[in-house]
Design an enzyme around this catalytic site. Structure first.
Site, PDB file in Angstrom:
ATOM      1  CG  ASN A  25     -34.535   4.791 -19.976  1.00  9.84           C
ATOM      2  OD1 ASN A  25     -34.274   5.974 -19.780  1.00  9.84           O
ATOM      3  ND2 ASN A  25     -34.371   4.082 -20.169  1.00  9.84           N
ATOM      4  CG  HIS A  51     -28.862   6.091 -21.068  1.00  7.98           C
ATOM      5  ND1 HIS A  51     -30.069   6.587 -20.511  1.00  7.98           N
ATOM      6  CD2 HIS A  51     -29.993   4.612 -21.672  1.00  7.98           C
ATOM      7  CE1 HIS A  51     -30.890   5.864 -20.820  1.00  7.98           C
ATOM      8  NE2 HIS A  51     -31.317   5.000 -21.370  1.00  7.98           N
ATOM      9  CB  CYS A 101     -31.199   5.586 -24.720  1.00  4.78           C
ATOM     10  SG  CYS A 101     -33.236   5.097 -24.378  1.00  4.78           S
TER      11      CYS A 101
HETATM   12  O1  UT7 Z   1     -33.210   2.983 -22.261  1.00  5.16           O
HETATM   13  C1  UT7 Z   1     -33.306   1.350 -22.333  1.00  5.16           C
HETATM   14  C2  UT7 Z   1     -34.593   1.015 -22.213  1.00  5.16           C
HETATM   15  N1  UT7 Z   1     -34.843  -0.337 -21.546  1.00  5.16           N
HETATM   16  C3  UT7 Z   1     -34.116  -1.028 -20.535  1.00  5.16           C
HETATM   17  O2  UT7 Z   1     -33.054  -0.165 -20.156  1.00  5.16           O
HETATM   18  C4  UT7 Z   1     -35.438  -1.905 -19.771  1.00  5.16           C
HETATM   19  C5  UT7 Z   1     -33.456  -3.268 -19.750  1.00  5.16           C
HETATM   20  N2  UT7 Z   1     -34.697  -4.190 -18.767  1.00  5.16           N
HETATM   21  C6  UT7 Z   1     -34.770  -4.011 -17.682  1.00  5.16           C
HETATM   22  O3  UT7 Z   1     -34.596  -3.245 -16.743  1.00  5.16           O
HETATM   23  C7  UT7 Z   1     -35.776  -4.930 -17.180  1.00  5.16           C
HETATM   24  O4  UT7 Z   1     -36.109  -6.082 -17.614  1.00  5.16           O
HETATM   25  C8  UT7 Z   1     -37.027  -4.938 -15.930  1.00  5.16           C
HETATM   26  C9  UT7 Z   1     -37.072  -4.075 -14.923  1.00  5.16           C
HETATM   27  C10 UT7 Z   1     -38.120  -4.525 -17.498  1.00  5.16           C
HETATM   28  C11 UT7 Z   1     -37.869  -5.764 -15.455  1.00  5.16           C
HETATM   29  O5  UT7 Z   1     -37.602  -6.977 -15.103  1.00  5.16           O
HETATM   30  P1  UT7 Z   1     -37.717  -8.261 -14.881  1.00  5.16           P
HETATM   31  O6  UT7 Z   1     -36.534  -9.229 -13.364  1.00  5.16           O
HETATM   32  O7  UT7 Z   1     -36.530  -8.757 -15.830  1.00  5.16           O
HETATM   33  O8  UT7 Z   1     -38.577  -9.139 -14.986  1.00  5.16           O
HETATM   34  P2  UT7 Z   1     -39.693 -10.128 -16.315  1.00  5.16           P
HETATM   35  O9  UT7 Z   1     -39.866  -8.692 -17.100  1.00  5.16           O
HETATM   36  O10 UT7 Z   1     -39.125 -10.941 -16.533  1.00  5.16           O
HETATM   37  O11 UT7 Z   1     -40.564  -9.609 -14.868  1.00  5.16           O
HETATM   38  C12 UT7 Z   1     -40.239 -11.332 -13.931  1.00  5.16           C
HETATM   39  C13 UT7 Z   1     -41.881 -11.015 -13.795  1.00  5.16           C
HETATM   40  C14 UT7 Z   1     -43.124 -10.827 -14.008  1.00  5.16           C
HETATM   41  O12 UT7 Z   1     -44.509 -11.824 -13.637  1.00  5.16           O
HETATM   42  P3  UT7 Z   1     -44.312 -13.280 -13.795  1.00  5.16           P
HETATM   43  O13 UT7 Z   1     -44.302 -13.577 -15.424  1.00  5.16           O
HETATM   44  O14 UT7 Z   1     -42.865 -14.023 -13.097  1.00  5.16           O
HETATM   45  O15 UT7 Z   1     -45.124 -13.694 -12.717  1.00  5.16           O
HETATM   46  C15 UT7 Z   1     -43.859  -9.588 -14.669  1.00  5.16           C
HETATM   47  O16 UT7 Z   1     -45.537  -9.764 -14.797  1.00  5.16           O
HETATM   48  O17 UT7 Z   1     -42.798  -9.124 -13.202  1.00  5.16           O
HETATM   49  C16 UT7 Z   1     -43.728  -9.116 -13.055  1.00  5.16           C
HETATM   50  N3  UT7 Z   1     -43.333  -7.613 -13.383  1.00  5.16           N
HETATM   51  C17 UT7 Z   1     -44.184  -6.244 -12.169  1.00  5.16           C
HETATM   52  N4  UT7 Z   1     -44.362  -7.284 -10.923  1.00  5.16           N
HETATM   53  C18 UT7 Z   1     -44.507  -6.392 -10.261  1.00  5.16           C
HETATM   54  C19 UT7 Z   1     -43.599  -6.715 -14.914  1.00  5.16           C
HETATM   55  N5  UT7 Z   1     -43.079  -5.917 -14.030  1.00  5.16           N
HETATM   56  C20 UT7 Z   1     -43.475  -5.396 -13.009  1.00  5.16           C
HETATM   57  C21 UT7 Z   1     -44.228  -4.338 -11.763  1.00  5.16           C
HETATM   58  N6  UT7 Z   1     -44.296  -4.523 -10.893  1.00  5.16           N
HETATM   59  N7  UT7 Z   1     -43.829  -3.043 -12.353  1.00  5.16           N
END
Ligand code: UT7
Length: 315
Positions: A272, A242, A108
């Site tokens: 992204n 970014h 990135c």
């Molecule tokens: O250029 C750098 C590239 N990377 C990034 O920018 C990523 C940085 N990270 C993030 O943006 C966030 O961590 C995410 C948006 C990827 C995830 O958000 P979060 O609030 O950290 O969610 P999480 O991964 O802790 O997941 C929470 C819940 C989980 O369910 P349970 O285990 O609590 O039941 C996931 O399974 O949300 C669930 N989940 C979804 N649900 C619906 C994960 N992705 C999805 C989805 N739709 N797309």
């Protein structure tokens, strides 16, 4: 060096969060509040090199230079169809550029890494004009069954032309090497000398840890750049962050205590697009007439590696 032109190109296909929810256990209610993303452009019937060439042509036209004026092409890319030659060579052939080109894979922050390389060529007196093109198709890296990663990405290309001058005020690059946080394997076959077969593994990401790294690294980078230039937050006109996640941008903004209008954003419509995100945002702001002469732009980007970078540029 001095920025004299920008260009960008996006795939035709626009995919909404509702489109994704038709084949994935996800929803607009989950994606939008957590990421700020509503739609993204995804490659379907185009090729990445064609988008990159379009971005380059627009940047050359915007800069008022011809392909023969470019002395060095730097291409930032993580994935494309060719392993060799470098994507920069493919783009050169499509646009009539004949100078040497090099590809970098800095994920990135690639646009800022490319600007750092370019600046050093200018400082060494080896070039008159440098073209940077960032072209990415991260939608082909993620698994489309992994809802935690595939919803985040969009494809596209952004380009910028630099000439001799002193509007570029420098770069700070930093690394906290940890390949376990964002990684992907390409498949590799066995040889008569090495029987190990490497299976391909789609993009893996520890979202929460990457989120924390992104905010912390960007705030440190921005403060370091301000300190190096004897500047305060109020001396920066626009923070070009970014476009990984609107919550990351907001987290950075709150920690450095800067007003929202200084943070242009297009993640709502693009998702992204890895290293292409900063030059696409730059081109969109440029063409919208956002910047006036003398404005100070601070670029900040972060990602796989883990690596981060910040750059200061005067318009
Ligand atoms: O250029 C750098 C590239 N990377 C990034 O920018 C990523 C940085 N990270 C993030 O943006 C966030 O961590 C995410 C948006 C990827 C995830 O958000 P979060 O609030 O950290 O969610 P999480 O991964 O802790 O997941 C929470 C819940 C989980 O369910 P349970 O285990 O609590 O039941 C996931 O399974 O949300 C669930 N989940 C979804 N649900 C619906 C994960 N992705 C999805 C989805 N739709 N797309």
């Amino acid at each position: 060096m001095k920025l004299i032109g920008t260009g960008s190109a996006l795939p035709r296909k626009v995919v909404t969060n509702d489109d994704l929810s038709r084949f994935l256990d996800t929803s607009d209610d989950w994606i939008y509040p957590r990421t700020g993303i509503k739609t993204r452009h995804i490659i379907s019937d185009e090729r990445l090199e064609d988008l990159a060439a379009e971005a380059v042509r627009k940047a050359l036209e915007n800069a008022g230079v011809s392909p023969g004026d470019i002395d060095l092409l730097i291409c930032s890319n993580v994935v494309n169809e060719y392993l060799t030659p470098g994507l920069g060579c493919i783009i050169s052939a499509a646009t009539g550029i004949t100078c040497p080109s090099m590809d970098i894979n800095c994920a990135c922050p690639g646009f800022i890494y490319a600007m750092d390389i370019a600046e050093n060529y200018f400082l060494a007196g080896r070039v008159r004009n440098v073209l940077i093109v960032c072209a990415e198709e991260p939608t082909r890296m993620a698994s489309w069954e992994d809802r935690s990663t595939c919803v985040l990405f969009g494809d596209g290309a952004g380009a910028a032309v630099f000439t001799r001058g002193d509007n570029y005020k420098g770069t700070i690059l930093r690394a906290q090497p940890d390949p376990s946080k964002i990684w992907q394997y390409r498949p590799l076959g066995a040889t008569p000398f090495d029987t190990r077969v490497v299976s391909g593994v789609p993009l893996q990401m520890h979202g929460r840890e990457v989120f924390r790294f992104a905010v912390t690294a960007a705030v440190q980078d921005i403060n370091a750049m301000l300190q190096r230039n004897g500047m305060g937050m109020e001396d920066v006109d626009y923070f070009m962050i970014h476009q990984a996640n609107l919550r990351i941008v907001e987290g950075i903004r709150e920690r450095i205590n800067a007003p929202a209008y200084k943070f242009p954003s297009n993640i709502r419509d693009h998702g992204n697009s890895s290293s292409a995100s900063c030059p696409i945002l730059l081109d969109e702001c440029n063409r919208a007439g956002l910047f006036k002469s003398g404005d100070r732009l601070m670029f900040s980007a972060f990602g796989a590696g883990l690596q981060s970078a910040v750059a200061l540029l005067e318009w």
